[in-house]
Scaffold this motif. Structure first.
Motif, PDB file in Angstrom:
ATOM      1  N   UNK A 311       0.849  -1.204   0.000  1.00 33.32           N
ATOM      2  CA  UNK A 311       0.000   0.000   0.000  1.00 33.32           C
ATOM      3  C   UNK A 311       0.880   1.248   0.000  1.00 33.32           C
ATOM      4  N   UNK A 312       2.004   1.163   0.713  1.00 27.58           N
ATOM      5  CA  UNK A 312       2.922   2.331   0.732  1.00 27.58           C
ATOM      6  C   UNK A 312       3.462   2.577  -0.683  1.00 27.58           C
ATOM      7  N   UNK A 313       3.705   1.493  -1.433  1.00 25.52           N
ATOM      8  CA  UNK A 313       4.184   1.669  -2.816  1.00 25.52           C
ATOM      9  C   UNK A 313       3.167   2.463  -3.632  1.00 25.52           C
ATOM     10  N   UNK A 314       1.889   2.103  -3.501  1.00 26.65           N
ATOM     11  CA  UNK A 314       0.855   2.835  -4.248  1.00 26.65           C
ATOM     12  C   UNK A 314       0.820   4.284  -3.782  1.00 26.65           C
ATOM     13  N   UNK A 315       0.826   4.467  -2.475  1.00 30.33           N
ATOM     14  CA  UNK A 315       0.695   5.819  -1.906  1.00 30.33           C
ATOM     15  C   UNK A 315       1.842   6.715  -2.367  1.00 30.33           C
ATOM     16  N   UNK A 316       3.060   6.181  -2.305  1.00 27.32           N
ATOM     17  CA  UNK A 316       4.212   7.046  -2.635  1.00 27.32           C
ATOM     18  C   UNK A 316       4.293   7.333  -4.133  1.00 27.32           C
ATOM     19  N   UNK A 317       3.612   6.517  -4.944  1.00 23.48           N
ATOM     20  CA  UNK A 317       3.604   6.762  -6.387  1.00 23.48           C
ATOM     21  C   UNK A 317       2.330   7.447  -6.863  1.00 23.48           C
ATOM     22  N   UNK A 318       1.477   7.842  -5.928  1.00 26.14           N
ATOM     23  CA  UNK A 318       0.235   8.512  -6.358  1.00 26.14           C
ATOM     24  C   UNK A 318       0.000   9.747  -5.489  1.00 26.14           C
ATOM     25  N   UNK A 319      -0.712   9.609  -4.393  1.00 27.12           N
ATOM     26  CA  UNK A 319      -1.083  10.756  -3.548  1.00 27.12           C
ATOM     27  C   UNK A 319       0.138  11.335  -2.827  1.00 27.12           C
ATOM     28  N   UNK A 320       0.967  10.463  -2.304  1.00 21.07           N
ATOM     29  CA  UNK A 320       2.196  10.764  -1.578  1.00 21.07           C
ATOM     30  C   UNK A 320       1.976  11.451  -0.225  1.00 21.07           C
ATOM     31  N   UNK A 321       1.105  12.451  -0.156  1.00 21.68           N
ATOM     32  CA  UNK A 321       0.938  13.217   1.081  1.00 21.68           C
ATOM     33  C   UNK A 321      -0.542  13.526   1.286  1.00 21.68           C
ATOM     34  N   UNK A 322      -0.989  13.542   2.523  1.00 17.91           N
ATOM     35  CA  UNK A 322      -2.347  14.028   2.809  1.00 17.91           C
ATOM     36  C   UNK A 322      -2.211  15.343   3.579  1.00 17.91           C
ATOM     37  N   UNK A 323      -3.267  16.168   3.533  1.00 18.75           N
ATOM     38  CA  UNK A 323      -3.205  17.524   4.114  1.00 18.75           C
ATOM     39  C   UNK A 323      -2.740  17.484   5.574  1.00 18.75           C
ATOM     40  N   UNK A 324      -1.630  18.162   5.848  1.00 21.08           N
ATOM     41  CA  UNK A 324      -1.005  18.079   7.172  1.00 21.08           C
ATOM     42  C   UNK A 324      -1.905  18.639   8.273  1.00 21.08           C
ATOM     43  N   UNK A 325      -2.526  19.798   8.005  1.00 25.82           N
ATOM     44  CA  UNK A 325      -3.328  20.407   9.079  1.00 25.82           C
ATOM     45  C   UNK A 325      -4.537  19.544   9.439  1.00 25.82           C
ATOM     46  N   UNK A 326      -5.141  18.921   8.422  1.00 27.98           N
ATOM     47  CA  UNK A 326      -6.272  18.028   8.719  1.00 27.98           C
ATOM     48  C   UNK A 326      -5.786  16.866   9.588  1.00 27.98           C
ATOM     49  N   UNK A 327      -4.624  16.337   9.253  1.00 25.01           N
ATOM     50  CA  UNK A 327      -4.088  15.205  10.032  1.00 25.01           C
ATOM     51  C   UNK A 327      -3.796  15.636  11.472  1.00 25.01           C
TER      52      UNK A 327
END
Ligand SMILES: Cc1ncc(COP(=O)(O)O)c(C=O)c1O
Length: 466
Positions: A311-327
């Motif tokens: 799943x990390x492979x998909x994430x790092x090759x697509x979205x990579x980051x989610x909004x920091x303040x929301x997190x």
């Protein structure tokens, strides 16, 4: 697992230099990071103010916004064939074309989120200016840490925030990432569905379920508490699913976004907590449904490293980051909840009690016009049987092959000012005929919205009088 775990589309992209070099730098003391592309100073004042305005202004900005699908010509890749129609877009558009329609179709609260969540967001927006920048690719560290400790207790696992947690763009992002990571064309993923044997009791048929598992089955998709049924799967049912997954060497992807919204004393059980299941389960959650902030779009996946690495492979090759303040806001909300957990002051205690009253209000109102709601044990939704209407007015406008529930909802939007979602839209085409006499309402609504529904239903009831 003897079967090949990672989907073929990940071959050759499972190494990411950003992750490698950021990790290397973090292991050394005093490295200056000039590798990643983000400013380490505050954004312009007007941008910060614009965000603060969004956070402390209209509370509906905490919820989902409109999704538009526009395609002037056929541009789409083949993988989109058959999925380019969204019933949500269609029915929301229909409702917006009529005056004064009350929307019970979409699953979001129309009241303010809890004070502590709003404050957490305001804090994230006006505090540390570095929260305006990228954070760690797989999740803002305080969030992955609190998710690990909070859910570790329920799943009976020592959860490593770095290896067993991935933060995603909502639970939908989590589902997408899991499918992309593990499922190839030709692999099979049965999605569990229920069959009614009474209006409030939908059971999995053990024989039919077992027949869906084949040597090609890679993943089983579970959703408990379930949308749209509002069913909480029992321990016995989960044990059945677990034993089939183990027998056929199958991964279980479980969507548990409504786990805190359970009514009438029913109990949600995470399948990953059953013996032998952690190792083959991905458990998905959503801050949107947990803290009534669907518009923040923060979700997560918890699971063993051997699955999560794909799943990390998909994430790092697509979205990579989610909004920091929301997190950051979600992290702080969980920290608050952890302090109150199990006590009357807990949001996870108070919110279901409030929502159960909304559910009961809606059930009574719908019954007044002869609709027959199926009482949900959990979730945002209930489904209502419209068979009586199907018998009384079978010829509603619409194409002959259009399922009745779709025609009924269109008629209801136009003539009764109420929007719901036809249940056949959740089902594959060959099975739609079995579900075309149900429609789904969301009852997570403000009292004033429920009263607006009452008025419309009273008018409807008066029209039904001889
Ligand atoms: C079962 C289920 N899973 C996932 C989602 C989406 O969650 P999110 O908004 O966090 O992507 C929904 C939204 O209605 C849902 O009902």
């Amino acid at each position: 697992m003897a079967k090949r775990l990672q989907a073929r589309r990940l071959d050759g992209i499972d190494h990411n230099p950003w992750v490698e070099f950021v990790k290397l730098a973090s292991e050394e003391a005093d490295v200056v990071n000039l590798g990643q592309g983000f400013p380490d100073f505050s954004p312009p004042e007007f941008a910060v103010e614009a965000f603060q305005h969004a956070v402390s202004g209209d509370f509906m900005l905490n919820q989902y916004t409109k999704a538009f699908l526009t395609m002037a010509k056929r541009l789409q890749a083949r993988r989109l064939d058959g999925i380019d129609h969204s019933p949500w877009v269609e029915f929301v558009k229909l409702a917006s074309e009529e005056a004064d329609v009350v929307n019970f179709g979409e699953g979001f609260p129309d009241f303010s989120p809890p004070e502590f969540a709003v404050e957490a967001f305001q804090h994230a927006v006006s505090g540390d200016f570095m929260l305006n920048q990228y954070t760690k690719a797989f999740g803002y560290p305080p969030l992955t840490k609190i998710l690990a400790s909070f859910f570790g207790k329920f799943l009976g696992q020592e959860i490593d925030p770095l290896k067993n947690v991935l933060v995603t763009v909502g639970a939908y992002g989590a589902l997408f990432t899991a499918f992309q990571a593990l499922v190839d064309e030709g692999d099979e993923s049965p999605i569990q569905k229920g069959e009614p044997d009474s209006s409030s009791n939908w059971q999995l048929d053990p024989t039919e379920l077992a027949s869906k598992f084949t040597s090609r089955t890679k993943a089983f998709i579970l959703n408990t508490p379930n949308n749209p049924l509002g069913k909480v799967f029992s321990r016995e049912e989960l044990e059945l699913v677990a034993s089939l997954c183990q027998q056929h060497d199958v991964v279980c992807i479980t969507d548990e976004v409504y786990q805190w919204l359970v009514f009438d004393g029913f109990q949600h059980i995470s399948i990953a907590s059953l013996p032998g299941m952690w190792e083959r389960t991905l458990t998905i959650g959503s801050a949107g449904k947990t803290f009534s902030v669907t518009g923040w779009k923060v979700g997560w996946v918890l699971g063993p490293d051997r699955l999560m690495k794909h799943l990390r492979t998909v994430h790092q090759n697509s979205i990579d980051q989610c909004a920091t303040q929301c997190q950051a806001a979600v992290a702080q909300s969980f920290e608050r909840e952890q302090l109150h957990f199990g006590q009357p002051s807990s949001y996870f205690v108070q919110f279901p009690q409030y929502i159960q009253r909304c559910r009961d209000h809606m059930i009574q109102s719908l019954q007044s016009v002869g609709l027959r709601p199926v009482i949900p044990q959990a979730s945002y939704f209930l489904i209502t049987d419209i068979s009586d209407f199907k018998n009384k007015m079978p010829d509603l406008p619409g194409a002959a092959d259009e399922p009745y529930d779709r025609r009924f909802v269109k008629w209801m939007i136009k003539n009764k000012g109420l929007m719901a979602i036809p249940v056949s839209t959740f089902v594959s085409v060959p099975h739609q005929k079995f579900f075309d006499h149900y429609i789904r309402f969301c009852f997570v609504k403000d009292e004033s919205t429920l009263r607006a529904m009452d008025q419309k239903l009273q008018k409807w009831k008066a029209e039904l009088m001889p």
